[in-house]
Write a protein that holds these residues in place. Sequence first.
Motif, short mmCIF file in Angstrom:
data_model
loop_
_atom_site.label_atom_id
_atom_site.label_comp_id
_atom_site.label_asym_id
_atom_site.label_seq_id
_atom_site.Cartn_x
_atom_site.Cartn_y
_atom_site.Cartn_z
N UNK A 297 6.74 -2.17 14.17
CA UNK A 297 6.61 -2.61 15.57
C UNK A 297 5.90 -3.96 15.63
N UNK A 298 4.81 -4.06 14.89
CA UNK A 298 4.01 -5.28 14.92
C UNK A 298 4.81 -6.49 14.46
N UNK A 299 5.56 -6.32 13.38
CA UNK A 299 6.27 -7.48 12.84
C UNK A 299 7.44 -7.84 13.76
N UNK B 35 0.84 -1.20 0.00
CA UNK B 35 0.00 0.00 0.00
C UNK B 35 0.88 1.26 0.00
N UNK B 36 1.93 1.22 0.82
CA UNK B 36 2.83 2.38 0.87
C UNK B 36 3.47 2.61 -0.50
N UNK C 209 -0.10 4.51 17.69
CA UNK C 209 0.37 4.78 16.33
C UNK C 209 -0.71 4.45 15.31
N UNK C 210 -1.41 3.35 15.55
CA UNK C 210 -2.45 2.93 14.62
C UNK C 210 -3.65 3.87 14.64
N UNK C 211 -4.18 4.12 15.85
CA UNK C 211 -5.44 4.87 15.93
C UNK C 211 -5.25 6.37 15.71
N UNK D 65 3.37 2.66 8.63
CA UNK D 65 4.59 1.86 8.45
C UNK D 65 5.29 1.63 9.78
N UNK D 66 5.35 2.68 10.61
CA UNK D 66 5.99 2.53 11.92
C UNK D 66 5.27 1.48 12.76
N UNK D 67 3.92 1.54 12.76
CA UNK D 67 3.15 0.56 13.53
C UNK D 67 3.40 -0.84 12.97
#
Lengths: 92, 422
Positions: B302-304, B267-268, B324-326, B297-299
């Motif tokens: 972190x998630x991965x 998407x980015x 970061x997400x919300x 992207x930052x979130x």
Amino acid sequence: MEALKKVYDPEVGLNIVDLGLIYDVQIEGGKVGVKMTLTTPSCPLHESLVKGAERTIQALPGVAQARVELVWEPAWNPDMMSEEARRHLGRG
Amino acid sequence: MRSSQESLATALAPSLRLPFCYLFAALAAFLVLNLLFVIERGGFSSSFFRQGQVMALAHLAALGWITMTAMGAMFQLIPVVLEVPLWSERLGQVQFWVYLVGVLGFVGSLWSLRFTWAPLFAFVLFLALSQFLLNLGMTLVGVRRWDWTGYHIVAALLYLAATAFLGLLLALNLGTGFLGPQVLGFLKGHVYLAVWGWVSLLIVGVSYKLLPMFALSHGYSEGAGKASFVVGNLGVLGLFFGFILGDGEGIWLLASSLLLFLAILLYAVQTYLILKSRRRKLDVALYHSGAAILYLLAAAVLGILSSLGLLPTGFQFYYTYAYLGLMGWISLFIVGQMYKIVPFLAWFHKYSHKVGLEPVPLMKDMFDERLAMAQFYLMNLGILGTSLAFLVNNGRAVGVFGFLVLLGAVIFIYNMVTAYRR
Ligand code: HEM
């Protein structure tokens, strides 16, 4: 054509002539027929621009009837903008 | 030919009142949300996140601000973008009140720890969301030309239905505990379906229409976006079933997380391609969208990292991730698009019929653009700072940076009100 430069696309901040939206102008006596397009078919400004163009022509001296037709062929692309328009937007 | 075009455009757009009810209620929720966030700052650092006030704030954001805006904007934009009239404006109007009662009641019962009330209001919310889904479903039946934005919207609505159903189960569980230890799986499933499935897919789909339109982009390839849609759906469904059926461990979840990560990267890339082929300087809305995607992207990173077990576990990390997400991704994107939607609606209402008769203002004259850019920088400073403050678990810093976001929200709302009145 000059008159139509008074009709602005309020989103882009340019008039519809320099944006390249006017494809064709036909004048027969007092009747003026214009073919124009929009930058994208889902443009929410649809009505305002088409009617705006029509009203503008209607208001010109010697015009008895104005007809603006919306066409999608050929599809608009940014190369149709005038030199001036590109300079204004800052990215040719 | 001409008359059919005209009646099409007139018939398609709903009245101004319907979207504005939703949009202004959402703005109010955004303001209260940021205010409560600053007040609550201490509570975040000392406790686990399954706690009344935190759940209340999460839903004030998710339902009061985000979903509320999404609904108002969809009532307005879907008819225009997919060229079908809205099925029932009346139903949309009735739904607004049902939904408002649901949000206020649900958030109120969570905030005040009256958990026995939560299921009742969860049911009201479920009812309102069902009305919304019915309305949109019947509208979409009439669509004749489908495109990728349309597919995104349909998928997002299906995820919303599932999210609401899971939410109802979770709310019933609050009073009864009937889900037992499985509740964590349901909770995670609910959150991923809500945040990626419903909200993000909607934003992503709509951005494929709006970004090129506002940036005058042309001639870019669309492959990355299409791939993102497929991969992202696989990822989120994988995560969902992994959480619900399994115990949240193992290779299955890792694979699904990787798919979701890949979808976000794609998407980015797609938005980068769109913005690269733009024919216009970036404006306020596009700045917001661009920054929002960086937070996404930052979130995602972190998630991965967390899925790979490379981060220490702990609630600080979850807060940073959720924030970061919300706020970073979803809220900033919405704020940016509101700078297009609200001035447009107000302009359309007041000036549309005057085009060609007298000079009319341009869209960007509807609010103070420099003030809007100041708000953009202020909010970004606040969001970056708050994310870092969560990471190092500093409650006072959360409050300070949260206050900057609150200031940004005040300026933003001021701009919206100006645009509405101008
Ligand atoms: C009918 C609508 C909804 C209901 C009834 C509902 C209900 C709930 C409940 C009861 C919980 C807490 C579960 C627990 O910890 O035991 C929860 C968690 C959560 N929900 Fe919803 N939800 C709904 C819609 C949404 C939507 C649309 C979103 C996002 C766009 C969302 C985002 C979240 C998040 C982020 C959490 C985790 C917050 C936390 O645990 O503190 N929810 N939901």
